[in-house]
Design a protein around this motif. Structure first.
Motif, mmCIF file in Angstrom:
data_model
loop_
_atom_site.group_PDB
_atom_site.id
_atom_site.type_symbol
_atom_site.label_atom_id
_atom_site.label_comp_id
_atom_site.label_asym_id
_atom_site.label_seq_id
_atom_site.Cartn_x
_atom_site.Cartn_y
_atom_site.Cartn_z
ATOM 1 N N THR A 95 -3.147 -39.870 -32.843
ATOM 2 C CA THR A 95 -2.192 -40.822 -32.952
ATOM 3 C C THR A 95 -2.711 -42.345 -32.132
ATOM 4 O O THR A 95 -2.044 -43.255 -32.423
ATOM 5 C CB THR A 95 -0.663 -40.505 -32.341
ATOM 6 N N MET A 96 -3.450 -42.169 -31.326
ATOM 7 C CA MET A 96 -3.985 -43.440 -30.759
ATOM 8 C C MET A 96 -4.560 -44.447 -31.781
ATOM 9 O O MET A 96 -5.099 -44.083 -32.929
ATOM 10 C CB MET A 96 -5.296 -42.916 -29.940
ATOM 11 N N PHE A 97 -4.007 -45.561 -31.744
ATOM 12 C CA PHE A 97 -4.157 -46.803 -32.456
ATOM 13 C C PHE A 97 -3.387 -46.837 -33.845
ATOM 14 O O PHE A 97 -3.664 -47.541 -34.635
ATOM 15 C CB PHE A 97 -5.553 -47.136 -32.630
ATOM 16 N N ALA A 98 -2.707 -45.918 -33.937
ATOM 17 C CA ALA A 98 -2.197 -45.589 -35.342
ATOM 18 C C ALA A 98 -1.275 -46.789 -35.902
ATOM 19 O O ALA A 98 -0.660 -47.201 -34.935
ATOM 20 C CB ALA A 98 -1.513 -44.384 -35.546
ATOM 21 N N LEU A 99 -1.344 -47.463 -36.915
ATOM 22 C CA LEU A 99 -0.493 -48.342 -37.500
ATOM 23 C C LEU A 99 1.000 -47.728 -37.759
ATOM 24 O O LEU A 99 1.707 -48.413 -37.346
ATOM 25 C CB LEU A 99 -1.130 -48.908 -38.820
ATOM 26 N N GLU A 100 0.910 -46.547 -38.103
ATOM 27 C CA GLU A 100 2.395 -45.807 -38.156
ATOM 28 C C GLU A 100 1.956 -44.414 -37.636
ATOM 29 O O GLU A 100 0.846 -44.017 -37.767
ATOM 30 C CB GLU A 100 2.640 -45.447 -39.713
ATOM 31 N N THR A 101 2.851 -44.050 -36.888
ATOM 32 C CA THR A 101 2.813 -42.580 -36.250
ATOM 33 C C THR A 101 3.594 -41.471 -36.868
ATOM 34 O O THR A 101 4.869 -42.073 -37.463
ATOM 35 C CB THR A 101 2.834 -42.471 -34.979
ATOM 36 N N ALA A 102 3.423 -40.258 -36.961
ATOM 37 C CA ALA A 102 4.129 -39.236 -37.505
ATOM 38 C C ALA A 102 3.846 -37.956 -36.534
ATOM 39 O O ALA A 102 2.728 -38.127 -35.742
ATOM 40 C CB ALA A 102 4.030 -39.046 -38.915
ATOM 41 N N LYS A 103 4.942 -37.212 -36.645
ATOM 42 C CA LYS A 103 4.504 -35.870 -36.050
ATOM 43 C C LYS A 103 2.988 -35.300 -36.121
ATOM 44 O O LYS A 103 2.826 -35.274 -37.445
ATOM 45 C CB LYS A 103 5.480 -34.778 -36.509
ATOM 46 N N PRO A 104 2.241 -35.176 -35.278
ATOM 47 C CA PRO A 104 0.992 -34.697 -35.466
ATOM 48 C C PRO A 104 0.974 -33.397 -36.552
ATOM 49 O O PRO A 104 1.532 -32.484 -36.358
ATOM 50 C CB PRO A 104 0.324 -34.156 -34.145
ATOM 51 N N ILE A 105 -0.138 -33.389 -37.274
ATOM 52 C CA ILE A 105 -0.200 -32.238 -38.158
ATOM 53 C C ILE A 105 -1.314 -31.436 -37.567
ATOM 54 O O ILE A 105 -2.582 -31.552 -37.493
ATOM 55 C CB ILE A 105 -0.644 -32.575 -39.532
ATOM 56 N N ARG A 106 -0.932 -30.068 -37.469
ATOM 57 C CA ARG A 106 -1.917 -29.225 -36.486
ATOM 58 C C ARG A 106 -2.323 -27.968 -37.270
ATOM 59 O O ARG A 106 -1.341 -27.612 -38.209
ATOM 60 C CB ARG A 106 -1.155 -28.969 -35.356
ATOM 61 N N LEU A 107 -3.520 -27.756 -37.121
ATOM 62 C CA LEU A 107 -3.736 -26.631 -38.117
ATOM 63 C C LEU A 107 -3.361 -25.176 -37.436
ATOM 64 O O LEU A 107 -3.249 -25.206 -36.295
ATOM 65 C CB LEU A 107 -5.634 -26.375 -37.985
ATOM 66 N N ALA A 108 -3.054 -24.253 -38.447
ATOM 67 C CA ALA A 108 -2.575 -22.887 -37.993
ATOM 68 C C ALA A 108 -3.587 -22.375 -36.882
ATOM 69 O O ALA A 108 -3.274 -21.725 -36.010
ATOM 70 C CB ALA A 108 -2.293 -22.309 -38.965
ATOM 71 N N LEU A 109 -4.916 -22.385 -37.421
ATOM 72 C CA LEU A 109 -5.950 -21.771 -36.612
ATOM 73 C C LEU A 109 -7.153 -22.622 -36.362
ATOM 74 O O LEU A 109 -8.321 -22.419 -37.253
ATOM 75 C CB LEU A 109 -6.393 -20.536 -37.460
ATOM 76 N N PRO A 110 -7.167 -23.593 -35.370
ATOM 77 C CA PRO A 110 -8.174 -24.384 -35.290
ATOM 78 C C PRO A 110 -9.315 -23.589 -34.813
ATOM 79 O O PRO A 110 -9.496 -22.635 -34.009
ATOM 80 C CB PRO A 110 -7.753 -25.472 -34.317
ATOM 81 N N MET A 111 -10.589 -24.218 -34.950
ATOM 82 C CA MET A 111 -11.827 -23.712 -34.475
ATOM 83 C C MET A 111 -11.913 -24.304 -33.019
ATOM 84 O O MET A 111 -12.811 -23.558 -32.237
ATOM 85 C CB MET A 111 -13.080 -24.087 -35.216
ATOM 86 N N SER A 112 -11.473 -25.515 -32.614
ATOM 87 C CA SER A 112 -11.453 -25.859 -31.271
ATOM 88 C C SER A 112 -10.335 -27.104 -31.255
ATOM 89 O O SER A 112 -9.910 -27.562 -32.238
ATOM 90 C CB SER A 112 -12.758 -26.777 -31.262
#
Lengths: 804, 344
Positions: A530-547
């Motif tokens: 969300t850093m520097f974002a013009l508009e922000t929203a709830k972060p969209i997170r992967l269910a199973l990220p690799m890192s």
């Protein structure tokens, strides 16, 4: 799937076709042969030797001195380091002059003072992978059955003169996960016949139902379960030919019973499981879903906790196998096993897949169930296994089969016309050619006036619709015979959409003024999302990220552009100017797709322009970047609708950041990074911008309309205004434009001064004003009148005074 | 008097000859032709001459004047020319010093490849369709004949966000969406470039994010031979006019029949080299006839309409075309890498 060329010849005549040629033909007609491996890897000169004497090497604890008959006159002395070498063994001897894999030449040698005329080999030394070597020979030499003829070619006896084709099977061709399936494919390609194995089964007088009963409580998961009892088996090694075939296919030999189940798996594609009947602990088999929390220790000695998703074979009380995946340790066939219960079943692919995934257990068996086996072969495979156990394990097959069969097998029929085949392919294949192809595939069919009605054999589960038949015809007819044409249709011009065209222009512009296009990752860390974002929203997170670094979808392009700058600076590229266009992702409701908005962002640092020998050197500053953006807005025809407003934003220098407004609405920002952020990324003075590209490009702009070229002279007047230092130039300029009216065509700032020659807290800004009337030549008086108004306006609004 | 005039002429011409610069020359002019000059003086003395002699003397005086004038002009031109040459000589610069550098960036190599392909297909009447990168399982898999639990889903491990939403694993969902928008009426003729994502560890040959371009044509009477012709055209425009292509049978759930497409090696022309691993062919595309289930799910009557689809990876094409050895270069954005793609 590994296919032994020699083994395959049992089912289809390969006369006149080398393994390599066969591989090419198979690849061309649809199944990629990934490699053809010659098993002996160039080895030669290895024979069967008979160890006549073995004694301790006089000078080495771990060496043996052997006298070996290699079928060539006098026995030879060979020094051997294997712990298991013993008198009386038949062994593989690499003679003097032999070559072993890796071009290793055997020479006469002296080992610790004792002569050695050759080498007694392990299977590994003959080129077999360690994981395939039977456990008893894993750490030593291989020992042939006692009837192996002395002096015979050991490589041939071990079937190492064979070649193995590795098939890269696509998921639809599970039928080729068996030798018989491959035989059908090869037969179709070559136009030859398939010879199926002859099964000679001798059952005794007993009735299998006196031994065991079967109940299936999960018919969906297990539509067909069949079993046989073989008694009085004697566990021992399987015949050498069977062991070598298993190894060629990538399976390690164990004992005769287990090897036979694996052999049938390879031959028929039907996974089998052999239970030690006496260890089952009951006289019944119940197939059901596991109870949540139930456990089983599998053959690999791992205790596995089950859920209701998993199908198990039980003895009525506890699981004895994880269906289709792995047997249980409790009922494993061991050296003292005498009675075997052979299971041959058809398990649902999805059920097996789930269990195999949950337990991280992918076996040859589970893989075949997942992809779908041919249930028409289930019982045949069972019979063949029982017959082989009678033959090679000395067993006695108990009469009859226990079976639960709820399978509804419908015949698959496909009807297709010759015309449709040719219309889809763009060919002129004849009726006869299609008939030949179908015949070679051994598909039963009738043909009536160009309409084919085909009964698809159950082994080809991938074929059910017209297009499948078209594909069979096309691949066996040969794609190289397919003509090359272009679509015959009304042709409409292709064109970029206005948005796409503008986006390309924007890119070209930025590149032409000196920025490189970067493409960075969409996934980032939660902190950067969300850093520097013009508009922000709830972060969209992967269910199973690799890192963690790549776990959340970005909402601004700037953080990764800063990484680019930092990456380059770390490699001595000090002057960096990059931009990127790409999506940011703003979450909507949980089950909705996010909004994807295209952004344009840039990052610039270091020297902007230099021509050192002429004394020119200009570092990137706010106005360099602003100038680039002004040019961009002009390109888009928006320059008059854009305004810059001093702004404060997270991560940005509080005094050197501006929001950019289009028609009064914020569409981006530009400015210098906050020094703390610069430090974080290990950067020097760095400027960034980000714009809402989607909005920018979707803004309606008037078409270009010609306006007459000036015919009359214009009059230019310069003024230098002294104002309070907090007054901003943009406001003055705006006031001048308003006061200047129609005649004022251009206002340009040409000097800004702050210093000794002005009182403290004051600055001077000099403007050049150009007046023009398209209809006539202006007089001095007219211009003076308007110019006076302009001066009056700025005096009143900003307390400006003219600088003398 | 006559002698005097001749003598003056003689003198003047000599002085003109001797004048080494424009100022000296001007002095000569003033000295001989000025109002106080000797010729004027001579003429003033004409009053003492007889009326017969006057016109003769006058004419002679004019002749002398004229001669001096002409000499002056000639000399002036010569001196001026010399002056200019001297000045220009003094202005000589060192043309080998560097020019004022023009700063120029350039497109990312992937964009270069993608735009080349886009333009090529636009030339064949295609339009460019784009779609979301975060996609519904339905469009990414189900509408492409990959129902839940289908074994072919194994082929692409995906980044799921929820059970129903994931990062698209290919650009094929754009095809499904575009066909759906056409509501069962052809023709559809699109290519779809874009970013896609797969659950891979980044290394020299894998990237969890990469790009794809897919093409789709749906109409009545689209034949597989049209696919072959179209892709051959593409291969020739992209890799050289003497390229050929070949189809190898393959499997994709969304096409039937399916093929892999090889292009004859543009490095060795098909004789076999290290680029084509000795085979003379390079695999660059997957393609096939649109599966009837895919057509039907998108609202097209598969009895009436047929179509072909193809897909390729710009990374792979760029790596082959430019000899790039590591896919990570595309996403590291090292300026020294990017600026290599700065010319025609």
């Amino acid at each position: 799937m590994f296919v032994s060329y020699k083994w395959l010849q049992e089912y289809v005549d390969l006369t006149g076709i080398t393994a390599k040629e066969l591989a090419d033909r198979i690849t061309k007609s649809g199944i990629e042969v990934e490699s053809v491996e010659v098993l002996n890897k160039g080895a030669k000169g290895v024979v069967v030797g008979h160890v006549l004497e073995r004694e301790q090497h006089p000078n080495a604890d771990k060496l043996s001195k052997c006298l070996v008959d290699i079928g060539e006159g006098e026995p030879v002395q060979i020094i051997c380091g294997a712990p298991n070498v013993a008198k009386g063994q038949k062994v593989a001897v690499a003679k003097v002059g032999a070559v072993l894999p890796g071009n290793f030449k055997i020479k006469r040698a002296k080992l610790r003072g004792e002569e050695s005329n050759g080498m007694i080999c392990s299977l590994q030394e003959l080129g077999i992978e360690s994981k395939l070597v039977p456990k008893e020979y894993a750490d030593g030499i291989f020992v042939f059955p006692s009837d192996a003829p002395v002096g015979a070619d050991a490589l041939e006896l071990l079937n190492l003169d064979d070649e193995v084709l590795e098939l890269g099977l696509t998921p639809n061709r599970a039928d080729c996960l068996s030798m018989i399936g491959v035989a059908y494919e090869v037969a179709a390609i070559l136009g030859r016949n398939v010879k199926l194995p002859a099964i000679e089964l001798h059952e005794n007088e007993e009735n299998v139902h006196d031994y065991i009963s079967v109940r299936v409580e999960a018919a969906e998961d297990n539509p067909l379960y069949a079993g046989r009892i073989v008694k009085n088996v004697k566990i021992g090694p399987s015949p050498l030919w069977m062991q070598t075939r298993l190894m060629a296919a990538g399976i390690r030999p164990h004992n005769n019973v287990v090897d036979i189940t694996n052999y049938i798996l390879l031959e028929y594609g039907q996974p089998l499981h052999a239970f030690d009947y006496d260890r089952l602990g009951s006289k019944e088999i119940v197939v059901r879903r596991a109870k949540a929390g139930e456990t089983i220790v599998t053959l690999d000695d791992v205790e596995r906790t089950l859920t209701e998703d998993h199908l198990v074979i039980t003895n009525g009380t506890e699981p004895v196998a994880l269906a289709g995946v792995m047997g249980g340790a409790n009922s494993e066939v061991r050296n003292d096993t005498t009675t075997v219960f052979i299971e041959s079943a058809y398990f649902n692919g999805a059920t097996v897949r789930k269990a195999s995934k949950d337990h991280g257990l992918r076996s040859e068996a589970s893989m075949r169930f997942e992809k779908g086996i041919d249930p028409a072969r289930t019982k045949e495979a069972l019979d063949r296994a029982a017959a082989l156990m009678a033959e090679y394990a000395g067993g006695e097959v108990v009469g009859g089969v226990v079976e639960v069969n709820t399978l509804k097998q419908e015949e698959v029929k496909v009807t297709i016309t010759l015309d449709r085949i040719n219309r889809v392919l763009g060919t002129n294949i004849t009726k006869e050619e299609v008939s030949t192809i179908l015949t070679n595939l051994q598909f039963a069919f009738t043909e009536d006036h160009g309409t084919f009605t085909i009964t698809v054999p159950s082994r080809r589960r991938d074929i059910s619709i017209e297009e499948d038949i078209i594909e069979e015809v096309a691949r066996l007819y040969g794609y190289d015979r397919l003509p090359a044409t272009l679509p015959v249709a009304e042709s409409k011009p292709g064109k970029l959409t206005p948005y796409q065209a503008k986006r390309r222009q924007v890119r070209r512009y930025l590149e032409d003024v000196g920025l490189f296009q970067a493409i960075t990752y969409s996934l980032t860390s939660e902190a950067k999302a969300t850093m520097f974002a013009l508009e922000t929203a709830k972060p969209i997170r992967l269910a199973l990220p690799m890192s963690e670094e790549r776990s959340v979808l970005r909402q601004s392009l700037i953080p990764h552009l800063l990484e680019v700058v930092s990456y380059n600076r770390a490699r001595q590229v000090e002057n960096v100017a990059v931009y990127e266009t790409g999506a940011v992702y703003l979450a909507n409701d949980e089950n909705e797709l996010p909004q994807e908005k295209e952004r344009l962002a840039g990052a610039l640092t270091g020297v902007w322009h230099a021509n050192l020998w002429q004394g020119e050197k200009k570092a990137v500053d706010f106005y360099v970047v602003k100038g680039i953006l002004d040019g961009l807005f002009a390109l888009l025809g928006l320059e008059k609708r854009i305004a810059y407003k001093q702004a404060k934003r997270d991560g940005m220098h509080p005094g050197r950041t501006a929001d950019i407004l289009l028609d009064g609405k914020t569409i981006g920002f530009v400015g210098q990074l906050h020094p703390t952020v610069q430090k974080e990324y290990d950067l020097k003075e760095t400027y960034v911008f980000e714009l809402a590209l989607t909005d920018l490009l979707n803004t309606e702009v008037e078409e270009i309309r010609y306006s007459p070229i000036p015919r009359f002279p214009s009059i230019t007047r310069d003024i230098a205004l002294v104002v309070d230092e907090h007054v901003i130039a943009g406001d003055i300029q705006q006031a001048i434009i308003e006061a200047g009216g129609e005649l004022l065509k251009e206002v340009m700032i040409f000097d800004v001064y702050k210093g000794d020659r002005l009182p403290d807290g004051k600055k001077s800004i000099a403007f050049s004003l150009r007046y023009y009337d398209p209809e006539r030549t202006l007089t001095d008086e007219e211009v003076t009148a308007v110019h006076e108004q302009v001066i009056k306006a700025v005096e009143q609004q900003f307390g400006a005074t003219l600088r003398g | 008097m006559k002698e005097r005039l001749h003598q003056l002429q003689q003198e003047a011409l000599e002085k003109i000859e001797q004048a080494s610069d424009l100022k000296a020359l001007n002095d000569v002019r003033i000295a001989y032709l000025g109002k106080k000059g000797p010729i004027t003086e001579v003429l003033r003395g004409m009053g003492s001459l007889s009326p017969e002699e006057r016109p003769i003397m006058g004419a002679l005086a004019n002749e002398v004047r004229q001669a001096i004038q002409t000499a002056l002009e000639a000399k002036q031109a010569k001196l001026e020319q010399e002056e200019v040459e001297k000045k220009l000589a003094a202005e000589t610069i060192d043309v080998t010093l560097p020019g004022r550098p023009i700063r120029r960036g350039n497109p990312h190599p992937l964009t270069r490849v993608i735009e080349e392909i886009e333009d090529l297909f636009i030339g064949m009447g295609y339009t460019i369709a784009e779609g979301p990168e975060v996609e519904k399982d339905y469009y990414n898999f189900e509408a492409l004949n990959l129902p839940k639990g289908h074994p072919a889903r194994d082929m692409q491990d995906s980044f799921y966000i929820t059970e129903e939403i994931l990062l698209r694993t290919h650009t094929s969902p754009v095809q499904a969406r575009t066909m759906e928008k056409h509501q069962g009426r052809g023709p559809v003729k699109i290519i779809c470039p874009g970013k896609v994502y797969r659950r891979d560890n980044d290394d020299a040959t894998h990237s969890h994010q990469f790009t794809q371009i897919e093409g789709l044509v749906v109409d009545e009477n689209i034949r597989m031979s049209d696919l072959k012709g179209t892709l051959r055209e593409f291969a020739r425009k992209m890799f050289g006019e003497d390229r050929d292509i070949r189809f190898r049978p393959s499997f994709f759930p969304f096409t039937e029949p399916s093929v892999e497409v090889d292009v004859s090696c543009f490095n060795c022309g098909g004789h076999g080299c290290n680029v084509c691993k000795g085979t003379g062919w390079i695999e660059i595309l997957g393609a096939g006839m649109v599966h009837p289930n895919v057509l039907e799910m998108a609202g097209f009557d598969s009895k009436k309409y047929t179509g072909f689809a193809f897909g390729m990876g710009p990374e792979r094409i760029a790596m082959l075309k430019y000899g790039i050895d590591d896919i990570r270069h595309f996403y590291q954005n090292d300026i020294r890498f990017l600026q290599q793609f700065n010319r025609v």
